[in-house]
Design a protein around this motif. Structure first.
Motif, mmCIF file in Angstrom:
data_model
loop_
_atom_site.group_PDB
_atom_site.id
_atom_site.type_symbol
_atom_site.label_atom_id
_atom_site.label_comp_id
_atom_site.label_asym_id
_atom_site.label_seq_id
_atom_site.Cartn_x
_atom_site.Cartn_y
_atom_site.Cartn_z
ATOM 1 N N THR A 149 0.821 -1.213 0.000
ATOM 2 C CA THR A 149 0.000 0.000 0.000
ATOM 3 C C THR A 149 0.851 1.258 0.000
ATOM 4 O O THR A 149 0.341 2.348 -0.236
ATOM 5 N N GLY A 150 2.135 1.114 0.297
ATOM 6 C CA GLY A 150 2.986 2.282 0.412
ATOM 7 C C GLY A 150 2.927 2.899 1.790
ATOM 8 O O GLY A 150 3.677 3.834 2.095
ATOM 9 N N ARG A 151 2.055 2.386 2.646
ATOM 10 C CA ARG A 151 1.939 2.887 4.017
ATOM 11 C C ARG A 151 2.737 1.993 4.965
ATOM 12 O O ARG A 151 3.013 0.844 4.667
ATOM 13 N N PRO A 152 3.103 2.512 6.144
ATOM 14 C CA PRO A 152 3.856 1.686 7.091
ATOM 15 C C PRO A 152 3.013 0.536 7.633
ATOM 16 O O PRO A 152 1.777 0.569 7.587
ATOM 17 N N GLU A 153 3.692 -0.486 8.141
ATOM 18 C CA GLU A 153 3.018 -1.620 8.773
ATOM 19 C C GLU A 153 2.240 -1.126 9.989
ATOM 20 O O GLU A 153 2.745 -0.348 10.807
ATOM 21 N N LEU A 154 0.996 -1.583 10.116
ATOM 22 C CA LEU A 154 0.097 -1.074 11.146
ATOM 23 C C LEU A 154 0.695 -1.188 12.549
ATOM 24 O O LEU A 154 0.676 -0.230 13.325
ATOM 25 N N THR A 155 1.216 -2.351 12.895
ATOM 26 C CA THR A 155 1.698 -2.561 14.263
ATOM 27 C C THR A 155 3.003 -1.834 14.553
ATOM 28 O O THR A 155 3.402 -1.727 15.719
ATOM 29 N N GLU A 156 3.691 -1.342 13.515
ATOM 30 C CA GLU A 156 4.969 -0.681 13.713
ATOM 31 C C GLU A 156 4.903 0.820 13.478
ATOM 32 O O GLU A 156 5.866 1.537 13.765
ATOM 33 N N ALA A 157 3.786 1.316 12.979
ATOM 34 C CA ALA A 157 3.683 2.720 12.578
ATOM 35 C C ALA A 157 3.763 3.656 13.779
ATOM 36 O O ALA A 157 3.210 3.380 14.846
ATOM 37 N N ALA A 158 4.454 4.775 13.589
ATOM 38 C CA ALA A 158 4.533 5.793 14.636
ATOM 39 C C ALA A 158 3.240 6.599 14.716
ATOM 40 O O ALA A 158 2.928 7.193 15.753
ATOM 41 N N ILE A 159 2.486 6.622 13.614
ATOM 42 C CA ILE A 159 1.197 7.318 13.573
ATOM 43 C C ILE A 159 0.172 6.384 12.940
ATOM 44 O O ILE A 159 0.446 5.751 11.927
ATOM 45 N N VAL A 160 -1.001 6.297 13.549
ATOM 46 C CA VAL A 160 -2.098 5.478 13.020
ATOM 47 C C VAL A 160 -3.355 6.336 12.962
ATOM 48 O O VAL A 160 -3.692 7.025 13.931
ATOM 49 N N VAL A 161 -4.030 6.292 11.831
ATOM 50 C CA VAL A 161 -5.326 6.962 11.680
ATOM 51 C C VAL A 161 -6.364 5.872 11.442
ATOM 52 O O VAL A 161 -6.267 5.122 10.464
ATOM 53 N N SER A 162 -7.344 5.785 12.328
ATOM 54 C CA SER A 162 -8.351 4.727 12.239
ATOM 55 C C SER A 162 -9.743 5.301 12.039
ATOM 56 O O SER A 162 -10.043 6.417 12.482
ATOM 57 N N GLY A 163 -10.579 4.507 11.386
ATOM 58 C CA GLY A 163 -11.970 4.889 11.187
ATOM 59 C C GLY A 163 -12.904 3.818 11.711
ATOM 60 O O GLY A 163 -12.538 2.649 11.787
ATOM 61 N N GLY A 164 -14.103 4.245 12.057
ATOM 62 C CA GLY A 164 -15.078 3.308 12.596
ATOM 63 C C GLY A 164 -16.430 3.424 11.933
ATOM 64 O O GLY A 164 -16.544 3.842 10.770
ATOM 65 N N ARG A 165 -17.453 3.079 12.697
ATOM 66 C CA ARG A 165 -18.812 3.094 12.163
ATOM 67 C C ARG A 165 -19.204 4.474 11.638
ATOM 68 O O ARG A 165 -19.969 4.610 10.676
ATOM 69 N N GLY A 166 -18.642 5.521 12.241
ATOM 70 C CA GLY A 166 -18.990 6.883 11.848
ATOM 71 C C GLY A 166 -18.558 7.267 10.452
ATOM 72 O O GLY A 166 -19.018 8.283 9.919
ATOM 73 N N THR A 167 -17.697 6.455 9.831
ATOM 74 C CA THR A 167 -17.301 6.756 8.446
ATOM 75 C C THR A 167 -18.432 6.473 7.475
ATOM 76 O O THR A 167 -18.440 6.979 6.356
ATOM 77 N N GLY A 168 -19.374 5.618 7.896
ATOM 78 C CA GLY A 168 -20.446 5.221 6.997
ATOM 79 C C GLY A 168 -19.948 4.410 5.819
ATOM 80 O O GLY A 168 -20.636 4.280 4.804
ATOM 81 N N GLY A 169 -18.749 3.873 5.949
ATOM 82 C CA GLY A 169 -18.168 3.085 4.867
ATOM 83 C C GLY A 169 -17.248 3.881 3.957
ATOM 84 O O GLY A 169 -16.569 3.315 3.101
ATOM 85 N N ASP A 170 -17.214 5.198 4.121
ATOM 86 C CA ASP A 170 -16.345 6.047 3.311
ATOM 87 C C ASP A 170 -15.054 6.315 4.080
ATOM 88 O O ASP A 170 -14.999 7.186 4.951
ATOM 89 N N PHE A 171 -14.004 5.553 3.761
ATOM 90 C CA PHE A 171 -12.721 5.709 4.441
ATOM 91 C C PHE A 171 -11.807 6.700 3.719
ATOM 92 O O PHE A 171 -10.640 6.839 4.084
ATOM 93 N N GLY A 172 -12.328 7.389 2.711
ATOM 94 C CA GLY A 172 -11.528 8.360 1.981
ATOM 95 C C GLY A 172 -10.875 9.402 2.872
ATOM 96 O O GLY A 172 -9.659 9.623 2.798
ATOM 97 N N PRO A 173 -11.638 10.083 3.749
ATOM 98 C CA PRO A 173 -11.023 11.089 4.623
ATOM 99 C C PRO A 173 -9.965 10.501 5.557
ATOM 100 O O PRO A 173 -8.951 11.150 5.838
ATOM 101 N N VAL A 174 -10.200 9.268 6.030
ATOM 102 C CA VAL A 174 -9.237 8.609 6.913
ATOM 103 C C VAL A 174 -7.945 8.323 6.157
ATOM 104 O O VAL A 174 -6.840 8.603 6.639
ATOM 105 N N GLU A 175 -8.071 7.772 4.949
ATOM 106 C CA GLU A 175 -6.887 7.406 4.174
ATOM 107 C C GLU A 175 -6.111 8.628 3.704
ATOM 108 O O GLU A 175 -4.876 8.618 3.691
ATOM 109 N N LYS A 176 -6.806 9.691 3.344
ATOM 110 C CA LYS A 176 -6.110 10.901 2.891
ATOM 111 C C LYS A 176 -5.348 11.551 4.036
ATOM 112 O O LYS A 176 -4.223 12.042 3.855
#
Length: 317
Positions: free
Chosen positions: A191-218
């Motif tokens: 994906t070009g992103r760091p490994e989840l368990t090793e990342a210094a920064i993590v941005v997560s999304g939940g039910r409130g995304t409504g299925g649109d993870f675009g803002p989280v990924e950007k």
């Protein structure tokens, strides 16, 4: 000074960040030595990578006969390496595989085991977050050589030049340990992103995304972060299980954790509670996630996260 063995975390000979963190921790306990289980040809390159972080020796164990097997051969290899040595501790990066290796190793050498430590002090006292993040525990091994697995991001890597002397170590693996073989593997798409368990920064999304993870990924891409998801988002089919953070997913301990549209149920909190700084964005001001955050924003993530992403890009211009 007693020796501290640090199992090298690597991908095809490329050393990963948790190794440098463990070498930094190991210097508190004694003289660090790295243990590389991999291709013998990569041994010198690994030594060059780890010696700036204090590795005095680099034990190279050729895995040509065991790389297609499960964890038992690694435990036997470490057992043979540990035999007749004055060791202060054996440290492994905390992962599902390494925790099994550590458990088998502790039994073989008759030592105590501590898993998922988030800190290790000079006297071997460890700190853990247990019972779904509900308690913080300090513990110390009292029998044998401490075998400790440490979560990624538990220490900032600090350079301290070591000799990095390459020392090949031959092992004899029993037929019983090689009874289970890996027949096939499917690499995960990059994906070009760091490994989840090793990342210094993590941005997560939940039910409130409504299925649109675009803002989280950007936002994650703007921060150079990994992307995570709550169980609700995964169960809804919006994101794969490989990025689930929580008690039944992965445990992360980044420097910064951003939770967008995540209520903060105990299942999720168990997977991210040891994060150094937590920021939450949620429309519900009563959401449990706000009980543990350092910074909270009551608002719609679809408005807040794009605004934050835009501000990050603006300040980098």
């Amino acid at each position: 000074m007693s020796e501290v063995l640090v199992l090298v975390d690597h991908l095809a000979g490329t050393v990963k960040k948790p190794t440098y963190e463990l070498l930094t921790i190991a210097r508190r306990l004694g003289e660090p030595s790295a243990v590389f289980i991999g291709s013998a040809e990569a041994g010198q390159a690994v030594a060059d990578a780890v010696k700036p972080y204090g590795a005095e020796k680099v034990y190279v164990i050729d895995d040509s006969e065991i790389r297609d097997h499960l964890v038992a051969p690694k435990a036997e290899a470490l057992e043979q390496l540990a035999a007749d040595r004055d060791l202060a501790a054996i440290l492994l990066p905390s992962s599902a595989e390494n925790k099994e290796v550590a458990g088998r190793l502790a039994i073989k050498i008759g030592s105590g085991l501590i898993t998922d430590a988030v800190d290790v002090e000079a006297d071997g006292t460890t700190t853990q977050s247990v019972f779904a993040g509900g308690h913080t525990v300090t513990a110390q091994v009292t029998t044998g050589t401490p075998v400790i697995t440490v979560k990624p991001n538990s220490a900032a890597p600090e350079e301290s030049a070591g000799a990095g002397t390459v020392t090949p170590f031959a092992v004899t693996i029993s037929d019983a340990a090689k009874a289970a073989r890996i027949e096939d593997t499917q690499p995960r798409a990059a994906t070009g992103r760091p490994e989840l368990t090793e990342a210094a920064i993590v941005v997560s999304g939940g039910r409130g995304t409504g299925g649109d993870f675009g803002p989280v990924e950007k936002l994650a891409d703007a921060l150079g972060a990994a992307v995570g998801a709550s169980r609700a988002a995964v169960d809804s089919g919006w994101m794969p299980h490989t990025v689930q953070v929580g008690q039944t997913g992965k445990t992360v301990s980044p420097q910064l954790y951003v939770a967008g549209g995540i209520s903060g149920a105990i299942q999720h909190r168990a997977g991210m509670q040891t994060s150094k700084t937590v920021v939450a964005v949620n429309k519900d001001e009563e959401a449990p996630i706000f009980d543990l955050v350092d910074f909270g924003v009551v608002g719609d993530l679809h408005t807040v996260l794009p605004a934050l992403t835009a501000e990050i890009h603006k300040r980098r211009q």
